[in-house]
Every structure is written in structure tokens, then in C-alpha cells.
Design a protein around this motif. Structure first.
Motif: not given
Length: 372
Positions: A213, A357-358, A360-361, A363, A365
Motif C-alpha cells: 500500500s 500502481l497502489s 495511482t489507484r 488501494t 495491491i
């Protein structure tokens, strides 16, 4: 290209023929150590900086000194190649060298994405050649001393760690490839954080990362603040990456790691790298300020009053010389080549990718989301 020497002959064995792609600080660390070894011949170098290339070619007496790395691979008849280029070139240079039959030592980060890293591993396996990544902080004396304590069971089971590499004003030149997302793959997390992540996971016994995270911030760089005075060449890029990353990693064995990395934050001046381990029987910590070659490692024992706390004697490390020596030793032992295909570094690349990616989102991952 010729294959790497398979061992000593009845006469003196032929030196390992090596080329280095990249003329900056990291590339010169590789050159220095290769040049010091009697069992290695530094055959060629490649890099775009004309004056620097000419100076280094004269300094090391290399046979081939070219601007284009492809020309080096074509002309050098190399057994091994060091890759010390901007990150976006790691995969293409490494894969081409492996396909040409050379062993590869590449600088960190291994690649911008897990797809690139996996392609590098596949190329190493297909060629039957060594692929290693230069995580030189593993070779610090203090980190090595702490690893010995962990392996001896002094700390018991390490269930949590904190690690960081923080700078006040250390963006590696605003507008350079470092601040271009496509060329670098990210900011301080992929540049600095990957060092402490690698070292800390090694100290924790290399548990597999289950989920991450992350939060990233870009507050200073986009305003033209926090730039360091370096020789990095500019590419005219806007500031496209983070200047601070904060990550919580959960391991499959239940352990956790809190990681911070920054190029620019309002904090005391200089660089600070630190690792703290919490174990069931003892804790440990080390802190490196402004690249000090050695620092004290403190072990905090179980006694509440601290009577069994100890400081480990300082010891020198080997840095990039150790990286190169390990690489050369691996190449000299063909039986070990299958164990050195770059797969652990590719998994670390996947962790970094999951962190971005976490962020960016917004959330958590899970790492299995990124595996095919």
C-alpha cells in the motif's frame, strides 16, 4: 562474441573480456574494478559524451571506445558486459548482450517495469548466461555485519522493519532523464528506495512480498525546488515523477516493512539512509548519514534496562568492487550460472511496480495481481 572462459587451461587462462556501457559515476566504478583485476581485460566502453569517452579510453587503454552501445557489442568480442546507462536502456542493452552470448551485470534498478525485467530473465535463461544486478549497498560492512547477526539468530524472528533513504535537496538534476517518467520509470522510490528495499528484505530473510500500500507525493520538484547540483545531462523534461514515496509492505510470513524514500523534503540537510529491525528476541538499527563508508550497528537486547545492548565494531565494506568481484567469480563457475538469472531482482522490480500502481489507484495491491 566468445563464450566466457570455462575454467583454467594447462597454460594461463585467458582474461575475461569485458565492456562497459555508460560513462557516468556508476560505469566508472565498474571500469575501475575491472581494470584492477589481472583476470579481466577491459576491452571497450560505450557512451555518448565524447570528451569523457576519450579521456576514459586513454585512462584505461581500451581497444574500443564508441558512442553507440550496439557498436561495442558488434566490435568488442565480449565475454561480459556491464550496463550503467539510464534505466530505459537497461533492458534493451542487457537483452542484446545476452543474446550475443555475453554475461551481464546491470546497474539498479533492473528495469522500469516487471515486463522488461521478466524479458531480461528470459533472455538470460535462453542464452544460458549470468544476469546480475548491482545492488552495491548489500556490500556495505555495516549491513553485512547486521545480516550476520540476523542469520545467527540474535534477533529471533524479524517481524517488522522500518527503512528509509531521505534527502533534503537531492533531485538528480531537474529536467534530466531522472525526472522523466518514461525514461526513469519513477522517482526516488525506484532510484533510492530500491536500494533500502533490497537490503532490508535481505536482512529479513528474503520473505516474499504479498501486498503493498503506497502513497506518492510531488510537492517540491514540480515547483523547481530540491534540485541537486550534478552532471546529469538535461533532456528538457518536465518534472513527471514523485519526490517522496511512503510504502507499507506485507509479507507472506506475516512480517511487515514500512519504507520511505525521497529526493526532496523539508528535513535536515544531506542524505540519510536507515534500517531498523524489530525481532522477537532483539532489535537492531543502523543509520548512514551523507554516504559515510562505515556506521555503527546497534543491537537492542531483551533486557528492559538495556544492559545487553551492544554496538558492533565498524567494518569497511567493498561497494561496487564487491559487486564486480562477485560477478566475475560467478562467471568463472559455470555450475552456478542457472542460479544467477536475475529472477530475484525481477521480483523486486515487480514490488516497485506494485507500489506505483497502489499509489495511482489509492488501494492495496497484491503481488499476485501482477503475475501472469
Amino acid at each position: 562474441m566468445t563464450a566466457a572462459p570455462s575454467g583454467a587451461s594447462e597454460t594461463e587462462p585467458r582474461p575475461l573480456r569485458v565492456g562497459v556501457v555508460g560513462l557516468g559515476w556508476a560505469g566508472q566504478q565498474h571500469m575501475n574494478r575491472y581494470a584492477e583485476r589481472p583476470d579481466v581485460e577491459l576491452v571497450g566502453i560505450a557512451g555518448l559524451e565524447d570528451e569523457r569517452r576519450a579521456e576514459l579510453a586513454e585512462r584505461y587503454g581500451v581497444q574500443v571506445a564508441v558512442a553507440d552501445w550496439q557498436d561495442l557489442l558488434a566490435q568488442g568480442e565480449l565475454d561480459a558486459v556491464s550496463v550503467a546507462t539510464p534505466t530505459f536502456l537497461h533492458a534493451p542493452v542487457a537483452i542484446a548482450a545476452l543474446e550475443a552470448g555475453a554475461h551481464v551485470l546491470t546497474e539498479k534498478p533492473m528495469a522500469r517495469t516487471s515486463a522488461e525485467a521478466d524479458a531480461m530473465v528470459a533472455a538470460a535463461r535462453a542464452a544460458g548466461r549470468v544476469l546480475q544486478v548491482a545492488f552495491n549497498y548489500r556490500y556495505r560492512g555495516d549491513i553485512s555485519a547486521l545480516r550476520e547477526q540476523v542469520e545467527a539468530g540474535t534477533l529471533g524472528r524479524v517481524y517488522h522493519a522500518r527503512a528509509w533513504w531521505l534527502r533534503r535537496a537531492g533531485i538528480p538534476t531537474l529536467g534530466s532523464w531522472f525526472t522523466n517518467r518514461e525514461m526513469a520509470g519513477g522517482g526516488p522510490l525506484i532510484d533510492l528506495g530500491v536500494h533500502v528495499l533490497d537490503a532490508t528484505l535481505q536482512l529479513m530473510g528474503r520473505p516474499s512480498v504479498e501486498a503493498v500500500s503506497a502513497v506518492t507525493h510531488a510537492e517540491l520538484g514540480p515547483r523547481g525546488l530540491g534540485g541537486a547540483a550534478t552532471e546529469k545531462s538535461g533532456v528538457g523534461s518536465a518534472y513527471e515523477v514523485e519526490d517522496l514515496a511512503v510504502v507499507l509492505l506485507r509479507m507472506s510470513n506475516g512480517a511487515s516493512l514500512a519504507l520511505e524514500s525521497s529526493w526532496a523534503t523539508h528535513r535536515p540537510s544531506g542524505d540519510e539512509l536507515a534500517i531498523t529491525l524489530y525481532g522477537t528476541d532483539a532489535g537492531a538499527e543502523l543509520k548512514v548519514v551523507d554516504y559515510a563508508p562505515q556506521t555503527v550497528v546497534r543491537i537492542h537486547g531483551a533486557a528492559p534496562d538495556g544492559v545487553d545492548d551492544v554496538e558492533l565494531p565498524e567494518r569497511p565494506g567493498t561497494g561496487h568492487a564487491g559487486v564486480v568481484d562477485d560477478f566475475v567469480a560467478t562467471v568463472a563457475d559455470p555450475a552456478t550460472w542457472p542460479e544467477h538469472d536475475g529472477a530475484p531482482a525481477a521480483e523486486l522490480t515487480r514490488v516497485i511496480e506494485a507500489c506505483y500502481l497502489s499509489a495511482t489507484r489509492g488501494t492495496e495491491i497484491r503481488l499476485d495481481e501482477l503475475k501472469g
